[in-house]
Structure formats: C-alpha cells, structure tokens
Scaffold this motif. Structure first.
Motif, short mmCIF file in Angstrom:
data_model
loop_
_atom_site.label_atom_id
_atom_site.label_comp_id
_atom_site.label_asym_id
_atom_site.label_seq_id
_atom_site.Cartn_x
_atom_site.Cartn_y
_atom_site.Cartn_z
N SER A 25 0.82 -1.21 0.00
CA SER A 25 0.00 0.00 0.00
C SER A 25 0.85 1.26 0.00
N SER A 26 0.21 2.32 -0.45
CA SER A 26 0.76 3.67 -0.31
C SER A 26 -0.42 4.60 -0.10
N GLY A 27 -0.29 5.55 0.80
CA GLY A 27 -1.39 6.47 1.08
C GLY A 27 -2.25 5.99 2.24
N THR A 28 -3.52 6.36 2.23
CA THR A 28 -4.38 6.14 3.38
C THR A 28 -5.38 4.99 3.23
N SER A 29 -5.35 4.26 2.13
CA SER A 29 -6.25 3.12 1.96
C SER A 29 -5.92 2.06 3.00
N LYS A 30 -6.98 1.35 3.51
CA LYS A 30 -6.78 0.36 4.56
C LYS A 30 -7.58 -0.91 4.25
N ALA A 31 -7.06 -2.04 4.73
CA ALA A 31 -7.79 -3.30 4.73
C ALA A 31 -7.72 -3.84 6.15
N SER A 32 -8.88 -4.20 6.72
CA SER A 32 -8.90 -4.67 8.10
C SER A 32 -10.07 -5.61 8.31
N ILE A 33 -10.04 -6.30 9.45
CA ILE A 33 -11.13 -7.19 9.84
C ILE A 33 -12.13 -6.36 10.64
N ALA A 34 -13.40 -6.38 10.21
CA ALA A 34 -14.46 -5.63 10.86
C ALA A 34 -15.57 -6.58 11.28
N SER A 35 -16.41 -6.12 12.19
CA SER A 35 -17.56 -6.90 12.65
C SER A 35 -18.84 -6.30 12.07
N THR A 36 -19.71 -7.16 11.55
CA THR A 36 -20.99 -6.70 11.00
C THR A 36 -22.13 -7.42 11.73
N THR A 37 -23.32 -6.87 11.65
CA THR A 37 -24.48 -7.50 12.27
C THR A 37 -25.08 -8.58 11.39
N HIS A 66 -3.00 6.93 -4.10
CA HIS A 66 -3.22 6.08 -2.94
C HIS A 66 -3.67 4.71 -3.44
N LEU A 67 -3.03 3.67 -2.94
CA LEU A 67 -3.20 2.32 -3.48
C LEU A 67 -3.13 1.31 -2.35
N LEU A 68 -3.90 0.23 -2.49
CA LEU A 68 -3.78 -0.89 -1.57
C LEU A 68 -4.09 -2.17 -2.31
N ILE A 69 -3.24 -3.17 -2.15
CA ILE A 69 -3.49 -4.52 -2.65
C ILE A 69 -3.29 -5.48 -1.49
N ALA A 70 -4.35 -6.22 -1.14
CA ALA A 70 -4.28 -7.25 -0.11
C ALA A 70 -4.44 -8.60 -0.81
N SER A 71 -3.44 -9.48 -0.65
CA SER A 71 -3.41 -10.75 -1.37
C SER A 71 -3.42 -11.93 -0.42
N LEU A 72 -4.18 -12.96 -0.79
CA LEU A 72 -4.28 -14.21 -0.04
C LEU A 72 -3.72 -15.33 -0.90
N PRO A 73 -2.57 -15.92 -0.51
CA PRO A 73 -1.97 -16.96 -1.34
C PRO A 73 -2.66 -18.31 -1.18
N PHE A 74 -2.63 -19.08 -2.25
CA PHE A 74 -3.05 -20.48 -2.25
C PHE A 74 -2.35 -21.13 -3.43
N VAL A 124 -5.61 -14.80 -4.63
CA VAL A 124 -6.69 -13.86 -4.91
C VAL A 124 -6.30 -12.56 -4.21
N SER A 125 -6.83 -11.45 -4.72
CA SER A 125 -6.49 -10.18 -4.09
C SER A 125 -7.64 -9.19 -4.22
N VAL A 126 -7.69 -8.27 -3.25
CA VAL A 126 -8.59 -7.13 -3.31
C VAL A 126 -7.72 -5.89 -3.48
N MET A 127 -8.24 -4.92 -4.23
CA MET A 127 -7.41 -3.76 -4.55
C MET A 127 -8.24 -2.48 -4.55
N ASP A 128 -7.66 -1.44 -3.96
CA ASP A 128 -8.12 -0.07 -4.16
C ASP A 128 -7.15 0.54 -5.15
N ALA A 129 -7.61 0.83 -6.36
CA ALA A 129 -6.73 1.35 -7.41
C ALA A 129 -6.26 2.76 -7.07
N SER A 130 -5.11 3.12 -7.65
CA SER A 130 -4.50 4.43 -7.36
C SER A 130 -5.07 5.55 -8.22
#
Length: 190
Positions: free
Chosen positions: A23-35, A51-59, A166-172
């Motif tokens: 990542s660069s900038g203020t984008s965030k990826a986190s674990i949240a709780s929902t109802t 501002h960019l963020l890529i969160a990747s899960l390997p398999f 697989v990955s999730v991304m906030d593009a720059s």
C-alpha cells in the motif's frame, strides 16, 4: 476445497497473515464486525490519486478448472478490484480482474485477450455472491452474480495454472475508493 476463508477466527483490526498487503497512502484493509455477516474483510479505499492498496491471499492449485466465490457488499459509489492470479505470458494474461468502477453499479471483468466485458449489476449496500469459474482447457471463464448467469459467459482468457492467489485492490486512480466488505471466500476445483 482449495481454500475457505470466512474471517470468523480473525481478530478485529489489522489484516494479518497469511494475507500480504502492499500500500501507499491512506487506503486500509482490516477485519471488521458486522451485524449480518459476522467478521469480514473491510476495504476502505482512498479517492486520492496515487493512494493504493493490494491485499493478497496466497493459495496453490494446478487444477485446469477452478471456481472462486466471494460475498461482497460495496457502499454506494465505492469501487474495487477483485483478482484471481495464475500463470501466463504477461500480467494481463496471468490474472482475471472483476471490478466495479467509481460511481458504477456494473461489475466488469478484465483479462487478456478479451479486454473489459460488462458482466451485470451489483446493488450498492447489499451483499452479493460473485462466482468466477475458469476453464483453462477451453481458455474461457464465466461470472455469476447470486447464482445467476451474466453477460460474462464463455469469455476468452489466457490465464493458466498454477493458480497462486486472490487479491482485493483499491486502485490508485483518481476517484477510486470507498468502503467495500468481503466475506466467505471459497476456492474449489472439480
């Protein structure tokens, strides 16, 4: 089943291993709780250019056919990129990107050689199940939304095994951002 991730065992807060974050900038990826979905992955993207963020899960899977499902809930106006990565001769041939552009409700698929194809509508502020089915023998893929076929059926793709992440991304790009929730990532092979 190659991978199942429902985030229920993950502590709230920072996204941890086995995920990797670039990542660069203020984008965030986190674990949240929902109802309505318990613990989820929350992507809070910045709309600031650069501002960019890529969160990747390997398999790892060498299967010729693979199915990737994810539940997602974009806030109104939010944008994201959800990608499957495998092998190929160029970056565009090694991935299939499912993306929602800023201010749009149209889920689009992007890969080589087919380019960008509009698949179908994602309702804002509502959970949707998105399914990507890849057939490397015929070099095609299909996208389903809530179990229903979309315009992305039999679309050409050069992606090949082994599949890696697989990955999730906030593009720059300017305007991309907003809040998108992800849950119940399931990767299966026949």
């Amino acid at each position: 089943t190659v991978l199942h991730e429902d985030f229920e065992d993950d502590a709230l807060g920072s996204l941890g291993s086995p995920w990797t974050i670039s990542s660069s900038g203020t984008s965030k990826a986190s674990i949240a709780s929902t109802t309505d979905h318990g613990h989820v992955l929350g992507l809070q993207g910045s709309s600031t250019e650069g501002h960019l963020l890529i969160a990747s899960l390997p398999f790892s899977s060498s299967s010729a056919d693979i199915t990737v499902q994810v539940d997602l809930k974009p806030n109104a106006g939010a944008s994201f990129i959800w990608s499957l990565h495998g092998a190929g001769t160029s970056i565009g041939r090694r991935r299939i990107r499912l993306q929602l552009a800023p201010g749009s409700t149209t889920l689009a698929a992007n890969t080589m050689p087919s380019g960008t194809t509009n698949c179908g509508t994602l309702s804002p502020d509502v959970w949707s199940k998105v399914t990507l089915i890849v057939h490397t023998g015929s070099r095609t893929f299909d996208v389903l939304i809530n179990g229903a076929g979309t315009s992305c059926t039999g679309i050409a793709a050069d992606i090949q095994p082994p599949f890696k992440r697989v990955s999730v991304m906030d593009a720059s790009n300017t305007g991309w951002g907003g809040t998108v929730l992800f849950d119940n990532i399931d990767i299966t092979t026949p």
